[in-house]
Enzyme design. Structure first.
Site, PDB file in Angstrom:
ATOM      1  N   SER A   1      14.092  44.086  27.972  1.00 34.05           N
ATOM      2  CA  SER A   1      13.411  43.387  27.192  1.00 34.05           C
ATOM      3  C   SER A   1      14.367  42.287  26.541  1.00 34.05           C
ATOM      4  O   SER A   1      14.900  41.454  27.445  1.00 34.05           O
ATOM      5  CB  SER A   1      12.464  43.967  26.171  1.00 34.05           C
ATOM      6  OG  SER A   1      11.739  43.116  25.524  1.00 34.05           O
TER       7      SER A   1
ATOM      8  N   ASP B   1      10.630  36.068  26.386  1.00 34.45           N
ATOM      9  CA  ASP B   1      11.659  37.133  26.370  1.00 34.45           C
ATOM     10  C   ASP B   1      12.255  37.572  27.724  1.00 34.45           C
ATOM     11  O   ASP B   1      11.871  37.006  28.802  1.00 34.45           O
ATOM     12  CB  ASP B   1      11.682  38.256  25.444  1.00 34.45           C
ATOM     13  CG  ASP B   1      10.734  39.253  25.987  1.00 34.45           C
ATOM     14  OD1 ASP B   1       9.707  39.050  26.414  1.00 34.45           O
ATOM     15  OD2 ASP B   1      10.700  40.439  25.417  1.00 34.45           O
TER      16      ASP B   1
ATOM     17  N   ASP C   1      11.854  40.123  29.827  1.00 31.42           N
ATOM     18  CA  ASP C   1      10.934  40.566  30.758  1.00 31.42           C
ATOM     19  C   ASP C   1       9.645  40.151  30.356  1.00 31.42           C
ATOM     20  O   ASP C   1       8.500  40.477  31.023  1.00 31.42           O
ATOM     21  CB  ASP C   1      10.856  42.161  30.672  1.00 31.42           C
ATOM     22  CG  ASP C   1      10.202  42.698  29.197  1.00 31.42           C
ATOM     23  OD1 ASP C   1      10.187  41.856  28.179  1.00 31.42           O
ATOM     24  OD2 ASP C   1       9.711  43.848  29.047  1.00 31.42           O
TER      25      ASP C   1
ATOM     26  N   ASP D   1       7.280  39.863  28.041  1.00 27.68           N
ATOM     27  CA  ASP D   1       6.272  40.387  27.472  1.00 27.68           C
ATOM     28  C   ASP D   1       5.871  40.070  26.075  1.00 27.68           C
ATOM     29  O   ASP D   1       4.860  40.474  25.495  1.00 27.68           O
ATOM     30  CB  ASP D   1       6.049  41.926  27.425  1.00 27.68           C
ATOM     31  CG  ASP D   1       7.347  42.313  26.535  1.00 27.68           C
ATOM     32  OD1 ASP D   1       8.129  41.945  26.303  1.00 27.68           O
ATOM     33  OD2 ASP D   1       7.298  43.818  26.486  1.00 27.68           O
TER      34      ASP D   1
END
Length: 548
Positions: free
Chosen positions: A200, A340, A342, A344
């Site tokens: 992440s 960010d 990834d 999400d």
């Protein structure tokens, strides 16, 4: 042993809503500096201990209790809505006791080849291939894998593939993609499970394995427990697939393309004549975001869209939004969005370069959804760390809200259990349950664009309706953080500040999880008031001789 003995002493904080007492569990702060927390609520008609538990997103996912925080709530209920009961005391303790050794609330995460190794990845693959394969002996297990742009993501992908195919699973590779795209593909393409390789917003040298179940949701705790038993050698050997039963690997970039098409289909209007800036954090969004906005007709300007394996999240993206703020102003963009690693989560920037965080995004979208009759139960699900000003704005608009532990996992659990349509975190994890089962940064930016275009208002105007309360947080280095927090004189001063703030603010006193520090935080209508109330408590700590 009492619950107080088991998970710590009681501190006081204030927060608006409801003339009742709520008990709030705070777990230790994880290495990356983020916290996981959970809360329970209590009314006069309920049993003494009613909880909603929170966990610790730590590599080892060990909940080391930092204490109970008793929260004094003032004013009206959440727009008149009854308080919802959480799990009981015993369930909370049992859940904490059973927290994973390797998997936290967001997967198995740590520094690549230090905390999370290729051997771990291979074993996780072996288990998942066997576990889902033996559920239906007549059907071959199918698993889809996505990854972000970290250098180590390729290494972990190969290790997972080796383990999965050795256990007889067929593996479909989405290549570089976003976490929500894996969730989408799993639930729409009939996969047994999905895996996202990402840490992440963490730095490039960290990585993680997120496992997603067949419904596109985070994996059940019961399955995680079994994975960890296998990792610890507690369940014996898993048989190897042989001959024609060995799995295969399939290039499945088409799945990512279908997800892109799905995002495009959600938009209600063309983005023509809109000048939009995107910060892709040199991560997963680099493969998707610009394609979506271009297809919708926007004049798209992209920064931090050149991943090299070691620059993901480096001074860019939603955790370092300064570059996007400057770019939006200098290039005269109408709006900007930052993702960010990834993708999400999403934060926004208005045309003047002002940050619009997850709290304000929830307000903007929640108010619009209510106006359109599309906000189920007239409720938005937030976490306990949302700004005081968000709740003031919701009260003004007659929008109800729930509060959960910090973490999109807990937000989604609440939404799923109660049928709510919108929820999220200040950090930008926003869930639109009509469209997704997890936070989706690109989807969030599309929904913000929808409000801007449908209401024909700028993001600055839409966001101006929320008065974000000033916050002052000071770290006090002490000799013994537990003794400092539990000191009766300190507690009395915290209670005094809570009473003085009344409906117009809150105070939080809590220990750091990583250093000998007690944090004192106040939210109030003015920065000066925050400063004075924080200093008021710190002065008592000094007088009591707790300073290091």
């Amino acid at each position: 042993m009492t619950l107080q003995d088991e998970v710590g002493k009681i501190s006081l904080i204030t927060e608006e809503k409801q003339s009742v007492t709520r008990l709030l569990y705070l777990g230790k702060e994880m290495d990356s500096g983020r916290d996981e927390a959970g809360e329970g609520r209590r009314t006069g008609n309920e049993p003494e201990w009613l909880w909603a538990a929170g966990g610790q997103e730590d590599l080892r996912r060990k909940i080391r209790a930092e204490g109970l925080v008793q929260e004094k709530l003032c004013g009206r209920t959440c727009a008149g809505r009854p308080v919802r009961k959480g799990p009981g005391r015993d369930q909370l303790l049992e859940r904490n006791k059973n927290m994973g050794k390797y998997f936290g609330t967001d997967g198995f995460r740590g520094e690549a080849n230090v905390d999370l190794t290729v051997e771990h990845a291979y074993q996780v693959g072996r288990f998942l291939g066997w576990y889902y394969g033996q559920k239906d002996a007549d059907t071959r297990c199918r698993v889809v894998i996505g990854k972000d742009t970290r250098r180590s993501s390729y290494m972990f992908e190969y290790s997972l593939v080796a383990g999965l195919t050795a256990s007889g699973a067929d593996v479909y590779l989405l290549h570089v993609t976003t976490t929500p795209s894996v969730s989408y593909v799993v639930r729409t393409e009939g996969f047994d499970c999905g895996i996202m390789i990402s840490a992440s917003h963490n730095p490039f040298y960290d990585n993680g394995i997120k496992v997603i179940n067949g419904n596109g949701e985070k994996l059940e705790e019961s399955v995680i427990t079994e994975i960890e038993k296998y990792l610890d050698g507690e369940m014996g050997e898993i048989p190897m697939a042989k001959r024609e039963n060995i799995g295969r690997t399939v290039d499945f970039a088409a799945g990512r393309n279908r997800y892109i098409g799905y995002l495009i289909s959600i938009a209600t209007r063309s983005f023509k004549n809109m000048k939009v800036a995107l910060d892709c954090a040199n991560g997963s969004a680099s493969a998707i975001a610009k394609n979506v906005f271009d297809a919708l007709g926007a004049e798209t300007h992209v920064i931090h869209n050149d991943p090299n394996g070691v620059n993901i999240n480096t001074n860019c993206g939603s955790t370092h939004i300064g570059d996007l703020q400057r770019f939006v102003v200098e290039e005269g963009c109408d709006v900007g969005f930052a993702y960010d690693g990834d993708a999400d989560r999403c934060l926004a920037v208005d045309a003047k370069g002002n940050l619009v965080d997850g709290d304000v995004i929830m307000y903007v979208c929640g108010k619009y959804m209510k106006e359109q009759g599309m906000l189920p139960h007239n409720t938005v699900v937030t976490t306990i760390m949302s700004n005081f000003g968000l709740y003031k704005a919701f009260d003004r608009e007659g929008i109800r809200y729930e509060k959960t532990a910090v973490g999109d996992k807990y937000v989604y659990e609440n939404m799923s259990a109660n049928g709510h349509g919108l929820g999220g975190e200040q950090s930008g994890h926003i869930i639109f349950s009509k469209h997704a089962t997890t936070g989706d940064g690109i989807l969030t930016s599309l929904k913000v664009m929808e409000v801007i275009l449908e209401k024909k208002q700028t993001l600055e105007k839409l966001a101006s309706e929320v008065e974000i309360y000033p916050q002052v947080l000071k770290n006090v280095r002490v000799k013994d953080k537990r003794a400092a927090q539990d000191d009766e004189a300190v507690q009395a001063e915290v209670a005094k500040v809570a009473e003085e703030l009344g409906n117009d603010g809150r105070i939080l006193l809590r220990q750091s999880g990583t250093e000998p520090v007690v944090r004192v935080m106040v939210e109030a209508p003015s920065h000066e008031l925050c400063e004075s109330k924080v200093d008021q408590v710190i002065a008592v700590m000094e007088k009591q001789g707790h300073f290091a």
